[in-house]
Design a protein around this motif. Structure first.
Motif, PDB file in Angstrom:
ATOM      1  N   LEU A   1      -2.235  37.251   4.098  1.00  0.00           N
ATOM      2  CA  LEU A   1      -2.010  38.604   4.625  1.00  0.00           C
ATOM      3  C   LEU A   1      -3.324  39.380   4.780  1.00  0.00           C
ATOM      4  O   LEU A   1      -4.236  39.251   3.970  1.00  0.00           O
ATOM      5  CB  LEU A   1      -1.060  39.390   3.714  1.00  0.00           C
ATOM      6  CG  LEU A   1       0.344  38.842   3.503  1.00  0.00           C
ATOM      7  CD1 LEU A   1       1.254  39.919   2.931  1.00  0.00           C
ATOM      8  CD2 LEU A   1       0.933  38.294   4.774  1.00  0.00           C
ATOM      9  N   ALA A   2      -3.368  40.211   5.827  1.00  0.00           N
ATOM     10  CA  ALA A   2      -4.560  41.011   6.115  1.00  0.00           C
ATOM     11  C   ALA A   2      -4.591  42.224   5.193  1.00  0.00           C
ATOM     12  O   ALA A   2      -3.664  43.022   5.180  1.00  0.00           O
ATOM     13  CB  ALA A   2      -4.541  41.454   7.570  1.00  0.00           C
ATOM     14  N   VAL A   3      -5.667  42.351   4.413  1.00  0.00           N
ATOM     15  CA  VAL A   3      -5.827  43.481   3.507  1.00  0.00           C
ATOM     16  C   VAL A   3      -6.664  44.553   4.204  1.00  0.00           C
ATOM     17  O   VAL A   3      -7.771  44.284   4.656  1.00  0.00           O
ATOM     18  CB  VAL A   3      -6.488  43.047   2.180  1.00  0.00           C
ATOM     19  CG1 VAL A   3      -6.598  44.230   1.223  1.00  0.00           C
ATOM     20  CG2 VAL A   3      -5.704  41.909   1.537  1.00  0.00           C
ATOM     21  N   ARG A   4      -6.114  45.773   4.290  1.00  0.00           N
ATOM     22  CA  ARG A   4      -6.782  46.871   4.985  1.00  0.00           C
ATOM     23  C   ARG A   4      -7.864  47.532   4.146  1.00  0.00           C
ATOM     24  O   ARG A   4      -8.819  48.111   4.657  1.00  0.00           O
ATOM     25  CB  ARG A   4      -5.755  47.948   5.323  1.00  0.00           C
ATOM     26  CG  ARG A   4      -4.975  47.730   6.550  1.00  0.00           C
ATOM     27  CD  ARG A   4      -5.848  47.931   7.772  1.00  0.00           C
ATOM     28  NE  ARG A   4      -5.030  47.815   8.949  1.00  0.00           N
ATOM     29  CZ  ARG A   4      -4.394  48.842   9.526  1.00  0.00           C
ATOM     30  NH1 ARG A   4      -4.551  50.057   9.053  1.00  0.00           N
ATOM     31  NH2 ARG A   4      -3.620  48.637  10.566  1.00  0.00           N
ATOM     32  N   GLY A   5      -7.661  47.522   2.837  1.00  0.00           N
ATOM     33  CA  GLY A   5      -8.587  48.194   1.946  1.00  0.00           C
ATOM     34  C   GLY A   5      -7.944  48.327   0.588  1.00  0.00           C
ATOM     35  O   GLY A   5      -6.770  47.997   0.418  1.00  0.00           O
ATOM     36  N   ALA A   6      -8.732  48.771  -0.377  1.00  0.00           N
ATOM     37  CA  ALA A   6      -8.182  48.926  -1.725  1.00  0.00           C
ATOM     38  C   ALA A   6      -8.751  50.163  -2.393  1.00  0.00           C
ATOM     39  O   ALA A   6      -9.940  50.478  -2.237  1.00  0.00           O
ATOM     40  CB  ALA A   6      -8.476  47.689  -2.568  1.00  0.00           C
ATOM     41  N   LEU A   7      -7.872  50.875  -3.110  1.00  0.00           N
ATOM     42  CA  LEU A   7      -8.302  51.967  -3.980  1.00  0.00           C
ATOM     43  C   LEU A   7      -8.636  51.381  -5.333  1.00  0.00           C
ATOM     44  O   LEU A   7      -7.858  50.575  -5.867  1.00  0.00           O
ATOM     45  CB  LEU A   7      -7.170  52.974  -4.197  1.00  0.00           C
ATOM     46  CG  LEU A   7      -6.607  53.754  -3.011  1.00  0.00           C
ATOM     47  CD1 LEU A   7      -5.499  54.681  -3.519  1.00  0.00           C
ATOM     48  CD2 LEU A   7      -7.705  54.541  -2.325  1.00  0.00           C
ATOM     49  N   VAL A   8      -9.768  51.783  -5.897  1.00  0.00           N
ATOM     50  CA  VAL A   8     -10.081  51.352  -7.261  1.00  0.00           C
ATOM     51  C   VAL A   8     -10.477  52.573  -8.088  1.00  0.00           C
ATOM     52  O   VAL A   8     -11.126  53.493  -7.588  1.00  0.00           O
ATOM     53  CB  VAL A   8     -11.205  50.285  -7.314  1.00  0.00           C
ATOM     54  CG1 VAL A   8     -10.735  48.984  -6.692  1.00  0.00           C
ATOM     55  CG2 VAL A   8     -12.460  50.763  -6.615  1.00  0.00           C
ATOM     56  N   SER A   9     -10.036  52.578  -9.354  1.00  0.00           N
ATOM     57  CA  SER A   9     -10.408  53.676 -10.252  1.00  0.00           C
ATOM     58  C   SER A   9     -11.194  53.080 -11.410  1.00  0.00           C
ATOM     59  O   SER A   9     -11.207  51.857 -11.602  1.00  0.00           O
ATOM     60  CB  SER A   9      -9.145  54.381 -10.765  1.00  0.00           C
ATOM     61  OG  SER A   9      -8.549  53.622 -11.783  1.00  0.00           O
ATOM     62  N   PRO A  10     -11.881  53.923 -12.194  1.00  0.00           N
ATOM     63  CA  PRO A  10     -12.693  53.412 -13.317  1.00  0.00           C
ATOM     64  C   PRO A  10     -11.893  52.517 -14.272  1.00  0.00           C
ATOM     65  O   PRO A  10     -12.454  51.620 -14.910  1.00  0.00           O
ATOM     66  CB  PRO A  10     -13.160  54.693 -14.017  1.00  0.00           C
ATOM     67  CG  PRO A  10     -13.169  55.738 -12.936  1.00  0.00           C
ATOM     68  CD  PRO A  10     -12.025  55.387 -12.036  1.00  0.00           C
ATOM     69  N   GLN A  11     -10.581  52.763 -14.370  1.00  0.00           N
ATOM     70  CA  GLN A  11      -9.696  51.957 -15.215  1.00  0.00           C
ATOM     71  C   GLN A  11      -9.856  50.454 -14.959  1.00  0.00           C
ATOM     72  O   GLN A  11      -9.789  49.642 -15.890  1.00  0.00           O
ATOM     73  CB  GLN A  11      -8.245  52.384 -14.907  1.00  0.00           C
ATOM     74  CG  GLN A  11      -7.155  51.604 -15.596  1.00  0.00           C
ATOM     75  CD  GLN A  11      -7.013  51.966 -17.063  1.00  0.00           C
ATOM     76  OE1 GLN A  11      -7.367  53.069 -17.468  1.00  0.00           O
ATOM     77  NE2 GLN A  11      -6.536  51.041 -17.850  1.00  0.00           N
ATOM     78  N   LEU A  12     -10.072  50.079 -13.704  1.00  0.00           N
ATOM     79  CA  LEU A  12     -10.144  48.654 -13.334  1.00  0.00           C
ATOM     80  C   LEU A  12     -11.253  47.924 -14.093  1.00  0.00           C
ATOM     81  O   LEU A  12     -11.109  46.750 -14.436  1.00  0.00           O
ATOM     82  CB  LEU A  12     -10.358  48.503 -11.821  1.00  0.00           C
ATOM     83  CG  LEU A  12     -10.351  47.063 -11.302  1.00  0.00           C
ATOM     84  CD1 LEU A  12      -8.994  46.407 -11.508  1.00  0.00           C
ATOM     85  CD2 LEU A  12     -10.742  47.000  -9.828  1.00  0.00           C
ATOM     86  N   ASP A  13     -12.349  48.649 -14.360  1.00  0.00           N
ATOM     87  CA  ASP A  13     -13.510  47.988 -14.949  1.00  0.00           C
ATOM     88  C   ASP A  13     -13.397  47.820 -16.459  1.00  0.00           C
ATOM     89  O   ASP A  13     -14.300  47.287 -17.104  1.00  0.00           O
ATOM     90  CB  ASP A  13     -14.776  48.778 -14.596  1.00  0.00           C
ATOM     91  CG  ASP A  13     -14.972  48.855 -13.083  1.00  0.00           C
ATOM     92  OD1 ASP A  13     -14.472  47.952 -12.374  1.00  0.00           O
ATOM     93  OD2 ASP A  13     -15.609  49.815 -12.612  1.00  0.00           O
ATOM     94  N   LEU A  14     -12.285  48.268 -17.035  1.00  0.00           N
ATOM     95  CA  LEU A  14     -12.125  48.175 -18.492  1.00  0.00           C
ATOM     96  C   LEU A  14     -11.688  46.782 -18.927  1.00  0.00           C
ATOM     97  O   LEU A  14     -11.834  46.404 -20.076  1.00  0.00           O
ATOM     98  CB  LEU A  14     -11.106  49.215 -18.991  1.00  0.00           C
ATOM     99  CG  LEU A  14     -11.493  50.682 -18.725  1.00  0.00           C
ATOM    100  CD1 LEU A  14     -10.456  51.622 -19.319  1.00  0.00           C
ATOM    101  CD2 LEU A  14     -12.884  50.988 -19.281  1.00  0.00           C
ATOM    102  N   ALA A  15     -11.125  45.985 -18.006  1.00  0.00           N
ATOM    103  CA  ALA A  15     -10.668  44.642 -18.353  1.00  0.00           C
ATOM    104  C   ALA A  15     -11.551  43.614 -17.623  1.00  0.00           C
ATOM    105  O   ALA A  15     -11.897  43.817 -16.464  1.00  0.00           O
ATOM    106  CB  ALA A  15      -9.206  44.471 -17.932  1.00  0.00           C
ATOM    107  N   PRO A  16     -11.898  42.523 -18.304  1.00  0.00           N
ATOM    108  CA  PRO A  16     -12.707  41.477 -17.644  1.00  0.00           C
ATOM    109  C   PRO A  16     -12.022  40.980 -16.358  1.00  0.00           C
ATOM    110  O   PRO A  16     -12.686  40.742 -15.343  1.00  0.00           O
ATOM    111  CB  PRO A  16     -12.763  40.360 -18.692  1.00  0.00           C
ATOM    112  CG  PRO A  16     -12.471  41.025 -19.996  1.00  0.00           C
ATOM    113  CD  PRO A  16     -11.600  42.193 -19.694  1.00  0.00           C
ATOM    114  N   ARG A  17     -10.679  40.855 -16.420  1.00  0.00           N
ATOM    115  CA  ARG A  17      -9.938  40.384 -15.254  1.00  0.00           C
ATOM    116  C   ARG A  17     -10.010  41.408 -14.111  1.00  0.00           C
ATOM    117  O   ARG A  17      -9.991  41.031 -12.939  1.00  0.00           O
ATOM    118  CB  ARG A  17      -8.470  40.165 -15.669  1.00  0.00           C
ATOM    119  CG  ARG A  17      -7.707  39.272 -14.747  1.00  0.00           C
ATOM    120  CD  ARG A  17      -6.395  38.858 -15.394  1.00  0.00           C
ATOM    121  NE  ARG A  17      -5.443  38.433 -14.388  1.00  0.00           N
ATOM    122  CZ  ARG A  17      -4.196  38.050 -14.643  1.00  0.00           C
ATOM    123  NH1 ARG A  17      -3.755  38.059 -15.902  1.00  0.00           N
ATOM    124  NH2 ARG A  17      -3.389  37.674 -13.684  1.00  0.00           N
TER     125      ARG A  17
END
Lengths: 262, 262
Positions: free
Chosen positions: B38-54
């Motif tokens: 599937l074609a991904v248009r873009g993604a929102l990321v917040s600081p929360q994402l960087d708290l987990a290695p995954r």
């Protein structure tokens, strides 16, 4: 304590454990509660309840059963309710006193137990209890790490299963003692296990089936105790089934003779 | 339209249908989306994402795939997110163009379809899609009255199933035409039906299995079309299984030979 204050308080696990009370919310769940032997302390009702014929019938049934009703506004009801769209009825009832030690297994027949090994989602746990009751499981046991069985969302998702089968919390040690005393085998569900369809024919007469946490699966405590590890054959492209879907297949495959065609 | 505004807009079904876009939320779902065509248009990321290695690994994977990332505050992320505890990543992607007409069934082998007949709970529908993918179902079809398959909670509960099996909406007329053209039988699930275990052996090669609404069950439209009605044997004391639990048992009993031991 006044019923409204009590119902608000019972949204916390600590309060449910201290008071040995829980809330049952929604028309269908309260109907099932009324049919059960559990002691009902009282019920909150809001004007919403009278909008449906089934609601009116339930109000009459509560009154006929001598349950103390407290009429509250929709706003007050919402402060005690767990649902986003409340149906205007919430009953407070006593958590049954049953303990694992008191559980009696059929002397001659097949007995199945469901072991919840740190299952965390209330909707999943409610569905697991509903499925267990449907497949004549003798009791559902919540091991450490599992969400409180008397959480309002668990009770709602279980559709009255709490009132039909013993739903108990216990430690692994307590389960060890019980299994040893009653000769109950333990099979754990894990993707790496043997095909449950191939094993169902030689399932022990007394068998506890364990399902694990939504993310982590079966715990080390469960794995080291298991007499067998079983899996459901699924597509190699898919990591796993939802835990409640997996348990439905397992409890179906391992159902007692009473649910098999003669 | 800016990605944050777009993501907020996509919480409404009308917007998803007009734009032919949907939101995929959470680390695991976005990982699965990235692995899909599937074609991904873009993604929102917040600081929360960087708290987990995954989470950090997923950020790197999104960047490596050339996905436009928009860094937003937790507060802004929450205005687009559907979850109460967001994991800090939400991707916007194109709803696949597949139509029922284009669906190709295996010429010689066994094909299973899952028909959702006004299934309303998003968590149930997501679990149904996940189960369908696990049991090698060829497509999941949402008939009128079923919750939108691209609803954020459906996508999240499906754990990537949308990216593996065709998940389509269609009318009963369209399904009639497709079934006639490809000789696909229809079996409906209903408590009054025949024991599915007894019927599994003579299941048609091409078979659509229909499950109904959480409260009302199978619709009249489905019932009048069904070539067979099957049930799962359960305790007389229990009214029904949860729809996703029931479908798991049915799709397991009717699974293709590829998922059976040789």
């Amino acid at each position: 304590m006044k019923l409204l204050t009590l119902a608000r308080d019972l949204r916390r696990r600590r309060a449910r454990e201290r008071q040995r009370l829980f809330s049952a919310e929604g028309i269908r769940t309260v109907e099932e509660l009324l049919r059960s032997p559990l002691a009902v302390r009282g019920a909150l009702v809001s004007p919403q309840l009278d909008l449906a014929p089934r609601g009116l019938a339930l109000r009459a049934a509560l009154e006929a059963a001598g349950v103390a009703l407290l009429e509250v506004s929709e706003a007050d009801f919402a402060t005690a309710a767990d649902t986003e769209s409340p149906q205007g009825v919430l009953a407070v009832a006593a958590v049954p006193d049953g303990r694992l030690d008191d559980l009696v297994l059929d002397a001659a027949g097949v007995s199945r137990l469901l072991v919840l090994d740190a299952v965390q989602d209330p909707g999943n746990v409610g569905t697991l209890l509903r499925t267990a009751a449907a497949f004549d499981v003798r009791a559902a046991l919540a091991l450490p790490g599992t969400v409180d069985l008397w959480n309002a969302k668990v009770v709602r998702s279980a559709m009255g299963a709490h009132f039909r089968l013993p739903a108990l919390s216990c430690s692994w040690d307590e389960l060890d003692t019980f299994r040893a005393r009653h000769a109950v085998a333990l099979w754990a569900a894990d993707v790496g296990g043997e095909d449950v369809g191939a094993r169902a024919g030689d399932a022990p007469r007394r068998l506890a089936v364990a399902v694990g946490n939504e993310g982590a699966g079966i715990s080390a405590a469960c794995r080291e105790r298991a007499d067998g590890v079983v899996a459901i054959p699924i597509s190699a492209a898919v990591e796993s089934l939802n835990v409640a879907a997996a348990a439905a297949v397992l409890l179906y495959e391992l159902r007692p003779p009473s649910l098999r065609p003669t």
